[in-house]
Design an enzyme around this catalytic site. Structure first.
Site, PDB file in Angstrom:
ATOM      1  N   HIS A  17     -10.538  -7.683  -6.626  1.00  0.00           N
ATOM      2  CA  HIS A  17      -9.369  -6.610  -7.138  1.00  0.00           C
ATOM      3  C   HIS A  17      -9.424  -7.076  -8.882  1.00  0.00           C
ATOM      4  O   HIS A  17     -11.600  -8.074  -8.873  1.00  0.00           O
ATOM      5  CB  HIS A  17      -8.134  -7.271  -7.010  1.00  0.00           C
ATOM      6  CG  HIS A  17      -7.912  -8.566  -6.360  1.00  0.00           C
ATOM      7  ND1 HIS A  17      -7.761  -9.453  -7.592  1.00  0.00           N
ATOM      8  CD2 HIS A  17      -7.792  -9.314  -5.696  1.00  0.00           C
ATOM      9  CE1 HIS A  17      -7.259 -10.630  -7.662  1.00  0.00           C
ATOM     10  NE2 HIS A  17      -7.440 -10.919  -6.029  1.00  0.00           N
ATOM     11  N   HIS A  20     -11.163 -10.409  -9.013  1.00  0.00           N
ATOM     12  CA  HIS A  20     -12.394 -10.916  -9.028  1.00  0.00           C
ATOM     13  C   HIS A  20     -13.126 -10.478  -9.947  1.00  0.00           C
ATOM     14  O   HIS A  20     -14.497 -10.936 -10.329  1.00  0.00           O
ATOM     15  CB  HIS A  20     -12.431 -10.314  -7.895  1.00  0.00           C
ATOM     16  CG  HIS A  20     -11.637 -10.795  -6.836  1.00  0.00           C
ATOM     17  ND1 HIS A  20     -11.154  -9.776  -5.623  1.00  0.00           N
ATOM     18  CD2 HIS A  20     -11.795 -12.699  -6.175  1.00  0.00           C
ATOM     19  CE1 HIS A  20     -10.794 -11.470  -4.706  1.00  0.00           C
ATOM     20  NE2 HIS A  20     -10.549 -12.150  -5.193  1.00  0.00           N
ATOM     21  N   CYS A 125       3.947 -23.182  13.704  1.00  0.00           N
ATOM     22  CA  CYS A 125       4.613 -22.108  13.914  1.00  0.00           C
ATOM     23  C   CYS A 125       3.307 -21.839  15.571  1.00  0.00           C
ATOM     24  O   CYS A 125       2.564 -21.554  15.308  1.00  0.00           O
ATOM     25  CB  CYS A 125       4.756 -20.840  12.926  1.00  0.00           C
ATOM     26  SG  CYS A 125       4.704 -19.245  13.998  1.00  0.00           S
ATOM     27  N   CYS A 128       2.263 -18.038  15.215  1.00  0.00           N
ATOM     28  CA  CYS A 128       0.582 -18.346  14.123  1.00  0.00           C
ATOM     29  C   CYS A 128      -0.860 -18.916  14.411  1.00  0.00           C
ATOM     30  O   CYS A 128      -1.441 -19.074  13.634  1.00  0.00           O
ATOM     31  CB  CYS A 128       1.380 -18.205  13.254  1.00  0.00           C
ATOM     32  SG  CYS A 128       2.789 -17.519  11.883  1.00  0.00           S
ATOM     33  N   CYS A 142      10.005 -18.747  10.107  1.00  0.00           N
ATOM     34  CA  CYS A 142       8.338 -18.647  10.071  1.00  0.00           C
ATOM     35  C   CYS A 142       8.538 -17.014   9.093  1.00  0.00           C
ATOM     36  O   CYS A 142       9.285 -16.526   9.856  1.00  0.00           O
ATOM     37  CB  CYS A 142       7.627 -18.925  10.982  1.00  0.00           C
ATOM     38  SG  CYS A 142       6.012 -17.429  11.527  1.00  0.00           S
ATOM     39  N   HIS A 145       7.175 -14.621  12.269  1.00  0.00           N
ATOM     40  CA  HIS A 145       8.203 -14.027  13.315  1.00  0.00           C
ATOM     41  C   HIS A 145       9.099 -15.007  13.351  1.00  0.00           C
ATOM     42  O   HIS A 145       9.740 -14.150  14.405  1.00  0.00           O
ATOM     43  CB  HIS A 145       7.069 -15.777  14.192  1.00  0.00           C
ATOM     44  CG  HIS A 145       5.599 -15.393  14.266  1.00  0.00           C
ATOM     45  ND1 HIS A 145       5.173 -16.021  13.961  1.00  0.00           N
ATOM     46  CD2 HIS A 145       4.937 -15.231  15.120  1.00  0.00           C
ATOM     47  CE1 HIS A 145       3.708 -15.411  14.392  1.00  0.00           C
ATOM     48  NE2 HIS A 145       3.891 -14.596  15.330  1.00  0.00           N
ATOM     49  N   LYS A 294       2.088   2.017 -16.319  1.00  0.00           N
ATOM     50  CA  LYS A 294       1.099   2.939 -17.171  1.00  0.00           C
ATOM     51  C   LYS A 294      -0.003   3.470 -16.389  1.00  0.00           C
ATOM     52  O   LYS A 294      -0.042   3.543 -17.794  1.00  0.00           O
ATOM     53  CB  LYS A 294       1.327   2.095 -18.113  1.00  0.00           C
ATOM     54  CG  LYS A 294       2.401   1.484 -18.981  1.00  0.00           C
ATOM     55  CD  LYS A 294       2.533   0.817 -20.591  1.00  0.00           C
ATOM     56  CE  LYS A 294       3.733   0.414 -20.669  1.00  0.00           C
ATOM     57  NZ  LYS A 294       4.175  -0.504 -22.345  1.00  0.00           N
ATOM     58  N   LYS A 297      -3.003   7.602 -14.367  1.00  0.00           N
ATOM     59  CA  LYS A 297      -3.858   8.242 -13.736  1.00  0.00           C
ATOM     60  C   LYS A 297      -4.335   8.177 -11.787  1.00  0.00           C
ATOM     61  O   LYS A 297      -4.845   8.055 -11.476  1.00  0.00           O
ATOM     62  CB  LYS A 297      -5.237   8.936 -14.465  1.00  0.00           C
ATOM     63  CG  LYS A 297      -4.876   9.889 -15.807  1.00  0.00           C
ATOM     64  CD  LYS A 297      -6.197  10.418 -16.239  1.00  0.00           C
ATOM     65  CE  LYS A 297      -6.225  10.500 -17.118  1.00  0.00           C
ATOM     66  NZ  LYS A 297      -6.488  10.389 -18.725  1.00  0.00           N
TER      67      LYS A 297
HETATM   68 ZN   LIG Z   1       4.546 -17.184  13.208  1.00  0.00          ZN
END
Ligand SMILES: [Zn+2]
Length: 638
Positions: A17, A20, A125, A128, A142, A145, A294, A297
């Site tokens: 993006h 970077h 978690c 995760c 979390c 979750h 703004k 386009k």
């Molecule tokens: Zn989680």
């Protein structure tokens, strides 16, 4: 003198993006500046590819981590040529040579007694499979979750960073520009006022295998930061490489402020513990706030700013980024601000000056650079010679100090003086009389010298425009015309050089934005299409709209407008889209799009299209509609 500049290696859990692009363009600009000083330059960028976030991003896309990192890493590597960015090397942390250096450094620090084994307690978690910090939780739960994480203990390896706290404070104090601008140095020193904890540098393989195995315990992989930071030395062939010997002592890093702590604290401590001299400077920049309101386009996606380069030209885009942001502070990105800079600084100040001077050379001297006697040159040179020296000095000082915006401001001050010199000397008056011919020759000669200097000084930021100016000054655009020692000589364009016809460097952009206060709020936009009849929700529900990820894209042979896309929409499908004039196949791979999934298949140029892409029908060409964040392919729109 050698010069070594690095960007952070970019984490591949997301696509490239504006942030970077900015960091990497800055690295390119300073690389080119140091090449202007005839220094030996090494410019490193790359991708950071290990860790649990990568594994989860890969899973989400239904890919193996290896296939996933290959894909995203390529998006980064392919972007740089599009931005005229020329790194010396693109490193990946999955490179064998990098992984070998990480093992070697870990072993060295372990043998020296700075890595120890201990228990770690944290909020975990199980859904995760990762630890959370208190701050990452939402109402203690979390965020994925909505469950409360459990406190678990885990044994891990720790780097004895605390041992280097006082050394680091002393080093920063003794080297005031070690971290710059100053505000970030102060931030690091403030952080170091509190006791520095040790750094957990391992993850058990029971929950993460996508990483570099610890050389002294194969049940663990290396924590991603410890792995990533070492790219700066592994790329140079640490410890025995010739490049390492040449470039490492001159190392400078560029980072955005969100990764100040790993670079300003972990990294120097790691280097010290490994017996490697620390880098010379850490250069820290702020954020771009993208003003989506703004972006007339565009479609409000963070990737959009990068498309401004296609709309307004790459050099204008690079100029805007470097000129607009005060290095170190946050800045706003908007299309309006870019157009404003383009019109005022580029079209008006530089572009007008250039075409005026070149046209007058044609008008008064038939396009041939006039010969000037030295005495006349001194007398009627408009005082630009001393101005030029002052400008070069300011420019060089600012570039060295990483105040790139100031370096450009110095050049534009010179451009302003040149424009004024044209008005004051009024060559059109001098051309009226034979008696002032010598004076006219001296004036024009000096103005052409000034243009030659400007073309050299803008080279790091706008290499294409610089070469174009050279060409239109009758000079060789392929010669290294930007060598700073040469520019200091304030050389004339050789007498007798024939200039090509005048050219517009930057066409003005006509803005249709009404002046503030004059907008007739109720007036409909002239482009607004006629409204269609109302439908009820059931009519809408008949359309099956889904998010899809583009896996592959290629041109349809013999069809100028058509691209054939392989998409992942939960299932794999083939689409044909009429966007080939506005999107390259490469720019689409890995992106998410919106698809009308239940459109009757249609055959286009021999290819069956199973659905249709959604795009906004701009007169300038179709603009793809993208989800604001990455979502699971196949997700329905409601
Ligand atoms: Zn989680």
């Amino acid at each position: 003198m050698p010069f070594y500049i690095t960007t952070p290696i970019y984490y591949v859990n997301a696509r490239p993006h504006l942030g970077h692009a900015y960091t990497t363009i800055v690295a390119d600009v300073v690389s080119r500046f140091h090449a202007m000083r005839s220094e030996e330059v090494f410019f490193l960028t790359g991708t950071d590819e290990h860790g649990d976030k990568v594994v989860r991003a890969a899973l989400k896309e239904g890919m193996t981590p290896r296939a996933y990192v290959d894909r995203i890493s390529r998006l980064f590597r392919d972007l740089w040529p599009d931005l005229n960015v020329r790194p010396s090397q693109f490193i990946r942390t999955t490179d064998e040579s990098h992984m070998a250096v990480v093992s070697r450094v870990l072993q060295r620090i372990y043998d020296a007694g700075d890595i120890y084994f201990s228990e770690y307690e944290g909020l975990y978690c199980f859904g995760c499979e990762r630890f959370y910090t208190e701050r990452e939780l939402v109402d203690g739960r979390c965020p994925d979750h909505q469950t409360e994480p459990e406190t678990i203990r885990e044994s891990n390896y720790f780097f004895r960073m605390s041992r280097y706290q006082q050394w680091l404070i002393d080093h920063i104090t003794a080297h005031p520009d070690f971290i710059r601008p100053e505000r970030y140095r102060n931030e690091v020193l403030a952080f170091l006022r509190e006791p520095l904890g040790d750094l957990c540098i391992s993850r058990p393989k029971s929950r993460l295998t996508w990483g570099i195995t610890l050389p002294f315990d194969e049940q663990y992989v290396t924590y991603v930061w410890f792995d990533a930071l070492l790219n700066y030395v592994s790329a140079l062939g640490y410890p025995d490489g010739e490049r390492f010997r040449t470039f490492w002592p001159a190392a400078q890093h560029i980072v955005a402020k969100d990764i100040l702590k790993p670079h300003g604290i972990y990294w120097p401590c790691m280097l010290k513990a490994a017996g490697i001299p620390v880098y010379r400077h850490l250069n820290v920049h702020g954020y771009w706030n993208v003003d989506q309101g703004k972006m007339s386009k565009s479609i409000g996606n963070v990737v959009e700013p990068l498309q401004m380069k296609d709309t307004y030209g790459l050099d204008a885009f690079r100029f805007f980024l470097i000129r607009e942001m005060t290095f170190g502070l946050d800045s706003n990105f908007s299309e309006a601000a870019l157009v404003q800079r383009l019109n005022s600084d580029l079209a008006n100040d530089l572009g007008n000056l250039f075409s005026r001077v070149v046209s007058m050379t044609h008008k008064y001297f038939g396009g041939l650079v006039p010969e000037v006697e030295p005495e006349m040159g001194r007398q009627y040179g408009l005082g630009l010679g001393p101005e030029a020296q002052r400008t070069i000095a300011e420019y060089e000082l600012a570039m060295n100090g990483f105040e790139l915006h100031k370096a450009l401001a110095a050049v534009w001050e010179f451009i302003g003086r040149m424009n004024k010199a044209v008005d004051v000397s009024a060559p059109w008056e001098l051309a009226k009389k034979k008696t002032t011919l010598k004076q006219l020759e001296a004036v024009m000669n000096s103005l052409l010298k000034g243009l030659r200097l400007i073309s050299g000084l803008i080279y790091p930021v706008m290499p294409e425009t610089a070469a174009r100016m050279q060409k239109h000054l009758g000079l060789d655009p392929d010669a290294p015309f930007y060598v700073l020692d040469d520019l200091r000589l304030w050389k004339p364009v050789p007498a007798g050089t024939r200039l090509p016809k005048s050219v517009m460097l930057f066409p003005r952009i006509e803005t249709d934005t009404p002046a503030p206060g004059t907008a007739p709020a109720a007036a409909p936009s002239p482009a607004a299409p006629e409204a269609k009849p109302e439908i009820d929700i059931d009519d809408f529900r008949k359309v099956d709209l889904r998010v899809a990820t583009v896996l592959h894209a290629e041109r349809v042979p013999k069809a100028r407008k058509l691209l054939k896309l392989e998409i992942d929409m939960g299932e794999r499908r083939t689409l044909v889209a009429g966007i080939a004039e506005h999107y390259t196949p490469e720019s689409l791979i890995g992106r998410q799009v919106i698809v009308v999934a239940n459109l009757k298949p249609a055959k286009l140029m021999g290819v069956v299209s199973q659905g249709m892409l959604l795009a906004a029908g701009e007169t300038a060409g179709p603009v793809l509609v993208l989800p604001d964040k990455t979502v699971t392919p196949g997700t329905a729109l409601r």
